[in-house]
Design an enzyme around this catalytic site. Structure first.
Site, PDB file in Angstrom:
ATOM      1  N   ASP A 235       0.802   4.173  -1.112  1.00  0.00           N
ATOM      2  CA  ASP A 235      -0.578   3.795  -0.835  1.00  0.00           C
ATOM      3  C   ASP A 235      -0.814   3.370   0.666  1.00  0.00           C
ATOM      4  O   ASP A 235      -0.153   2.283   0.827  1.00  0.00           O
ATOM      5  CB  ASP A 235      -1.056   2.806  -1.756  1.00  0.00           C
ATOM      6  CG  ASP A 235      -2.545   2.289  -1.712  1.00  0.00           C
ATOM      7  OD1 ASP A 235      -3.272   2.336  -0.956  1.00  0.00           O
ATOM      8  OD2 ASP A 235      -2.856   1.672  -2.665  1.00  0.00           O
ATOM      9  N   HIS A 236      -1.519   3.983   1.530  1.00  0.00           N
ATOM     10  CA  HIS A 236      -1.445   3.484   2.856  1.00  0.00           C
ATOM     11  C   HIS A 236      -2.338   2.121   3.046  1.00  0.00           C
ATOM     12  O   HIS A 236      -2.172   1.431   4.161  1.00  0.00           O
ATOM     13  CB  HIS A 236      -2.270   4.518   3.591  1.00  0.00           C
ATOM     14  CG  HIS A 236      -1.674   4.842   5.015  1.00  0.00           C
ATOM     15  ND1 HIS A 236      -0.987   3.504   5.683  1.00  0.00           N
ATOM     16  CD2 HIS A 236      -1.397   5.835   6.017  1.00  0.00           C
ATOM     17  CE1 HIS A 236      -0.638   4.103   6.769  1.00  0.00           C
ATOM     18  NE2 HIS A 236      -1.024   5.343   7.061  1.00  0.00           N
ATOM     19  N   ARG A 237      -2.881   1.586   2.089  1.00  0.00           N
ATOM     20  CA  ARG A 237      -3.475   0.421   2.176  1.00  0.00           C
ATOM     21  C   ARG A 237      -2.435  -0.720   2.058  1.00  0.00           C
ATOM     22  O   ARG A 237      -2.512  -2.081   2.642  1.00  0.00           O
ATOM     23  CB  ARG A 237      -4.439   0.158   0.919  1.00  0.00           C
ATOM     24  CG  ARG A 237      -5.715   0.833   0.982  1.00  0.00           C
ATOM     25  CD  ARG A 237      -6.448   0.682  -0.503  1.00  0.00           C
ATOM     26  NE  ARG A 237      -5.506   0.885  -1.540  1.00  0.00           N
ATOM     27  CZ  ARG A 237      -6.109   0.548  -2.598  1.00  0.00           C
ATOM     28  NH1 ARG A 237      -7.553   0.157  -3.077  1.00  0.00           N
ATOM     29  NH2 ARG A 237      -5.212   0.895  -3.839  1.00  0.00           N
TER      30      ARG A 237
END
Length: 477
Positions: free
Chosen positions: A447-449
């Site tokens: 998850d790039h967040r």
């Protein structure tokens, strides 16, 4: 008459419905506290429902195969010590009005004595979903006789038979002795029970008998259809031949429910909520394969999957952002100080991801045994709701299907998932020369967040370094 209605309980976090798989009791049966009365299938597991009270089954409100919402009543009990309302027949089904009316009548007739009676027999609540004390008796449930039948107060049904399902014998036709779930199965498969010979105790028709009859009927129908098709085909026109053409129906429809329904919803939510990024790393795992072989030769439990799991735990300790969760409600990033390692398992019911609690505290041998037990329980539909909740990071082994790499979708609520591909013998650079080595590709989705590209890359190279040379783990911990 004192009665209690039992509603379908919440069987796990986020589960709103369950399917009634099978009833283990029938109307009129006497049950004890925590005695299993039914099996229900949730989106995550098949679980056993224990009786919340001791008493008599007054009414069942859901048929096997029905999907029931949490909070919907499924069974009504007549509590022990309660006397039937005048002339009521407890061996027949009852509606909501019947139950509530009988309860009201009993309360009015009892007057002021009702409260002391309730105090004398306090209600006990069973622990949910099969976690209550085991039923020690191996006897089958006893059925309360109809009023005026002249039968003894309690009759034990076939005590010498195995403690499985109670047999409901039809007085109208003794040739179709079977249980309600088997009758429903026969109706669904179009099987005439009068034409089936039972192989169970005393000629009882079993589930296998119905399935066998259904297969025989289907084979006969298919043969008739093929004969008719060949007879009606114009000379020289030719017909489709081969196993594939003759054995597969032109169209098959399967209801979307249980695990498949939950998996679809979770994957859609994950794919369109968390911004996925996938990185790949192909490595030489010859030394890991040799290590596993040596450990097995010494009688120590080991597997390549367990080594990958151990490498993942070490990699997470060095890159903790991979073991975190995005909490949108609190507007916080939750970073876990433990690892509940999810293992993706392909089961007959669909994809399941049970997890190993505190996997980071396990040795390689413990991981090997725990992963094996987890997979076996999932495939046997014995995974508990607790094992399916609370995961923090996951592994999926697509290599067992001969796949080299992929882009796995995150398990909802987790920051990363690692896919391990097939181990293949390939020409590879080794000490300045080309040699045949064991090679594997790792695929990491995150998850790039929560995880930056650098953090994902460092984690993946840490895992790869351990698999390339397990001895390097000494420099990392």
């Amino acid at each position: 008459m004192a009665v209690k209605e039992f509603a379908l309980p919440d069987l796990g976090e986020g589960l709103t419905e369950s399917e009634i798989v099978e009833w283990h009791v029938a109307v009129g049966d006497l049950v004890t506290l925590n005695q299993p009365i039914a099996e229900v299938e949730t989106a995550k597991a098949i679980v056993s429902l224990p009786s919340p009270v001791a008493g008599t089954i007054f009414a069942l409100h859901a048929e096997p195969g029905a999907t029931v919402q949490v909070g919907t009543r499924i069974v009504t009990f007549e509590l022990e010590g309660g006397a039937p309302a005048g002339g009521s027949d407890l061996s027949g089904a009852a509606s909501v009005g019947d139950v509530s009316g009988a309860a009201d009548d009993a309360a009015k007739g009892a007057g002021s004595d009702a409260a002391p009676a309730a105090e004398a027999a306090p209600e006990r609540n069973a622990v949910l979903v099969g976690y209550g004390p085991a039923v020690e008796s191996g006897k089958r449930p006893t059925r309360k006789p109809r009023k005026g039948s002249g039968a003894p107060a309690e009759t034990e049904l076939a005590a010498a038979e195995p403690a499985t399902e109670p047999v409901a014998v039809s007085q109208a036709d003794a040739r179709t002795k079977t249980t309600p779930p088997v009758r429903k199965l026969a109706a669904d498969r179009g099987v005439d029970l009068t034409q089936v010979t039972g192989t169970g105790p005393e000629g009882v028709i079993t589930r296998d008998d119905v399935l066998s009859a259904a297969e025989t009927s289907a084979a006969g129908t298919q043969a008739d259809d093929e004969t008719a098709a060949e007879a009606s085909a114009p000379a020289g026109s030719g017909t489709r031949t081969g196993v594939l053409a003759s054995s597969r129906p032109r169209e098959t429809r399967t209801p979307i429910k249980s695990v498949r329904k939950a998996t679809a919803a979770a994957m859609v939510a994950s794919a369109f909520t968390a911004p996925h990024v996938t990185e790949f790393l192909t490595i030489d795992v010859t030394r890991t394969v040799e290590l596993v072989a040596k450990l097995k030769a010494k009688g120590t439990a080991a597997s390549v999957l367990a080594v990958v799991a151990k490498a993942l735990c070490i990699g997470v300790a060095r890159n903790p952002s991979l073991n975190s969760r995005w909490d949108a409600n609190a507007n916080e990033i939750v970073e876990f100080g433990y690892i509940n390692l999810g293992i993706a398992v392909a089961t007959p019911r669909g994809l399941m991801v049970p997890n190993l609690k505190d996997a980071d505290a396990m040795t390689l041998a413990e991981l090997t045994d725990a992963i094996g037990d987890l997979a076996r329980n999932a495939r046997a539909s014995k995974a508990t709701p607790a094992s399916l909740n609370g995961g923090t990071i996951s592994i999926t082994n697509v290599g067992v299907f001969g796949i080299d790499a992929g882009t796995p979708i995150l398990n909802p609520g987790e920051a990363a998932i690692l896919a391990m591909g097939a181990v293949r013998k390939m020409p590879w650079e080794h000490h300045g020369e080309v040699a045949l080595r064991d090679v594997m590709t790792l695929s990491l989705s995150f998850d790039h967040r929560l995880v930056d590209g650098e953090q994902g890359a460092r984690f993946l190279t840490d895992v790869g370094s351990i698999l390339n040379d397990p001895g390097t783990v000494l420099t990392m911990v």
